[in-house]
Design an enzyme around this catalytic site. Structure first.
Site, PDB file in Angstrom:
ATOM      1  N   HIS A  37      37.414 107.556  34.746  1.00 45.93           N
ATOM      2  CA  HIS A  37      37.107 108.747  33.938  1.00 45.93           C
ATOM      3  C   HIS A  37      37.120 108.392  32.467  1.00 45.93           C
ATOM      4  CE1 HIS A  37      41.459 108.674  34.764  1.00 45.93           C
ATOM      5  NE2 HIS A  37      41.641 109.209  33.563  1.00 45.93           N
ATOM      6  N   HIS A  84      40.611 107.265  39.556  1.00 45.57           N
ATOM      7  CA  HIS A  84      39.172 107.486  39.694  1.00 45.57           C
ATOM      8  C   HIS A  84      38.646 107.361  38.265  1.00 45.57           C
ATOM      9  CE1 HIS A  84      35.685 109.906  41.624  1.00 45.57           C
ATOM     10  NE2 HIS A  84      35.320 109.675  40.356  1.00 45.57           N
ATOM     11  N   THR A  93      46.698 107.440  35.117  1.00 44.09           N
ATOM     12  CA  THR A  93      47.451 108.234  36.099  1.00 44.09           C
ATOM     13  C   THR A  93      46.594 108.684  37.274  1.00 44.09           C
ATOM     14  OG1 THR A  93      47.075 110.284  34.872  1.00 44.09           O
ATOM     15  CG2 THR A  93      49.097 109.060  34.376  1.00 44.09           C
ATOM     16  N   CYS A 114      37.997 113.045  43.308  1.00 39.85           N
ATOM     17  CA  CYS A 114      37.014 113.224  44.386  1.00 39.85           C
ATOM     18  C   CYS A 114      37.111 114.641  44.948  1.00 39.85           C
ATOM     19  CB  CYS A 114      37.231 112.191  45.493  1.00 39.85           C
ATOM     20  SG  CYS A 114      36.564 110.550  45.122  1.00 39.85           S
ATOM     21  N   HIS A 163      33.164 107.392  43.916  1.00 43.39           N
ATOM     22  CA  HIS A 163      34.513 106.918  43.594  1.00 43.39           C
ATOM     23  C   HIS A 163      34.484 105.474  43.108  1.00 43.39           C
ATOM     24  CE1 HIS A 163      38.917 106.766  43.768  1.00 43.39           C
ATOM     25  NE2 HIS A 163      38.717 105.501  44.111  1.00 43.39           N
ATOM     26  N   CYS A 219      42.010 111.291  46.783  1.00 44.12           N
ATOM     27  CA  CYS A 219      41.753 111.108  45.353  1.00 44.12           C
ATOM     28  C   CYS A 219      41.550 112.477  44.713  1.00 44.12           C
ATOM     29  CB  CYS A 219      40.530 110.228  45.141  1.00 44.12           C
ATOM     30  SG  CYS A 219      39.978 110.179  43.424  1.00 44.12           S
ATOM     31  N   ASN A 276      41.367 104.907  30.276  1.00 43.09           N
ATOM     32  CA  ASN A 276      42.555 104.124  30.601  1.00 43.09           C
ATOM     33  C   ASN A 276      42.333 103.406  31.923  1.00 43.09           C
ATOM     34  OD1 ASN A 276      44.118 105.044  28.344  1.00 43.09           O
ATOM     35  ND2 ASN A 276      44.412 106.999  29.408  1.00 43.09           N
ATOM     36  N   ASP A 286      40.057 118.912  30.745  1.00 45.60           N
ATOM     37  CA  ASP A 286      41.357 118.337  31.104  1.00 45.60           C
ATOM     38  C   ASP A 286      42.380 119.468  31.182  1.00 45.60           C
ATOM     39  OD1 ASP A 286      42.695 115.216  30.784  1.00 45.60           O
ATOM     40  OD2 ASP A 286      44.048 116.949  30.745  1.00 45.60           O
ATOM     41  N   HIS A 321      37.744 110.149  28.869  1.00 43.40           N
ATOM     42  CA  HIS A 321      38.216 111.299  28.107  1.00 43.40           C
ATOM     43  C   HIS A 321      37.293 111.484  26.902  1.00 43.40           C
ATOM     44  CE1 HIS A 321      42.428 111.368  29.858  1.00 43.40           C
ATOM     45  NE2 HIS A 321      42.103 110.124  30.140  1.00 43.40           N
TER      46      HIS A 321
HETATM   47  P1  AMP Z   1      44.653 109.219  32.705  1.00 42.49           P
HETATM   48  O1  AMP Z   1      46.103 109.349  32.307  1.00 42.49           O
HETATM   49  O2  AMP Z   1      43.805 108.479  31.715  1.00 42.49           O
HETATM   50  O3  AMP Z   1      44.520 108.693  34.114  1.00 42.49           O
HETATM   51  O4  AMP Z   1      44.063 110.688  32.673  1.00 42.49           O
HETATM   52  C1  AMP Z   1      44.193 111.594  33.728  1.00 42.49           C
HETATM   53  C2  AMP Z   1      43.959 112.948  33.135  1.00 42.49           C
HETATM   54  O5  AMP Z   1      43.728 113.857  34.197  1.00 42.49           O
HETATM   55  C3  AMP Z   1      45.136 113.505  32.314  1.00 42.49           C
HETATM   56  O6  AMP Z   1      44.706 113.740  30.982  1.00 42.49           O
HETATM   57  C4  AMP Z   1      45.485 114.802  33.045  1.00 42.49           C
HETATM   58  O7  AMP Z   1      45.845 115.844  32.172  1.00 42.49           O
HETATM   59  C5  AMP Z   1      44.205 115.111  33.795  1.00 42.49           C
HETATM   60  N1  AMP Z   1      44.351 115.920  34.986  1.00 42.49           N
HETATM   61  C6  AMP Z   1      45.240 115.746  36.001  1.00 42.49           C
HETATM   62  N2  AMP Z   1      45.044 116.678  36.964  1.00 42.49           N
HETATM   63  C7  AMP Z   1      44.013 117.452  36.551  1.00 42.49           C
HETATM   64  C8  AMP Z   1      43.335 118.583  37.097  1.00 42.49           C
HETATM   65  N3  AMP Z   1      43.683 119.110  38.290  1.00 42.49           N
HETATM   66  N4  AMP Z   1      42.323 119.137  36.391  1.00 42.49           N
HETATM   67  C9  AMP Z   1      41.970 118.622  35.201  1.00 42.49           C
HETATM   68  N5  AMP Z   1      42.552 117.552  34.632  1.00 42.49           N
HETATM   69  C10 AMP Z   1      43.563 116.976  35.293  1.00 42.49           C
HETATM   70 ZN    ZN Z   2      37.866 109.452  43.616  1.00 41.72          ZN
END
Ligand code: AMP
Ligand code: ZN
Length: 112
Positions: free
Chosen positions: A98, A96, A93, A6, A45, A3, A85, A29, A100
């Site tokens: 989260h 885990h 995407t 994680c 997680h 993950c 989301n 982000d 925003h």
């Molecule tokens: P979601 O599409 O709601 O699952 O949001 C996932 C978010 O994680 C997206 O806005 C990505 O830009 C962000 N993201 C992906 N990889 C990383 C990373 N290594 N560091 C910071 N943010 C990330």
């Molecule tokens: Zn996780």
């Protein structure tokens, strides 16, 4: 567990940390959609909102206790938007949970 978040929480993948306590981690982000775009995650997680239960909702409460502190640190004195989301229809995407936090401007694209 493979993950991404994680691994970020564990420090195995670098991140720009803006807040941390025993239960919550927040970082910038990597692909900001607003002048301020931070992700707030539980250290434990949880895949998405579907997996919140009576056993782990404490972790989620801790996130919402942290958000005003994070908003204050980030200078979001004029407001902000919180988005989470969950699942394919929402185009989640990273699996885990989260939240925003978006702000730093009058936000476009109001959906609700
Ligand atoms: P979601 O599409 O709601 O699952 O949001 C996932 C978010 O994680 C997206 O806005 C990505 O830009 C962000 N993201 C992906 N990889 C990383 C990373 N290594 N560091 C910071 N943010 C990330
Ligand atoms: Zn996780």
């Amino acid at each position: 567990m493979d993950c991404l978040f994680c691994k970020i929480i564990a420090g195995e993948i670098p991140s720009s940390k803006v807040y941390e306590d025993d239960y919550v981690y927040a970082f910038k982000d990597i692909n900001p959609m607003a002048p301020v775009h931070v992700l707030v995650v539980p250290k434990k997680h949880i895949a998405c909102a579907n997996d919140i239960t009576a056993e782990n909702s404490f972790e989620v409460a801790k996130i919402f206790e942290a958000i005003p502190k994070i908003a204050s640190v980030l200078g979001l004195n004029n407001g902000y938007r919180i988005i989470s989301n969950c699942g394919p229809d929402a185009e989640q995407t990273v699996l885990h949970l989260h939240f925003h936090i978006l702000g730093g401007e009058k936000l476009p694209g109001k959906l609700v």
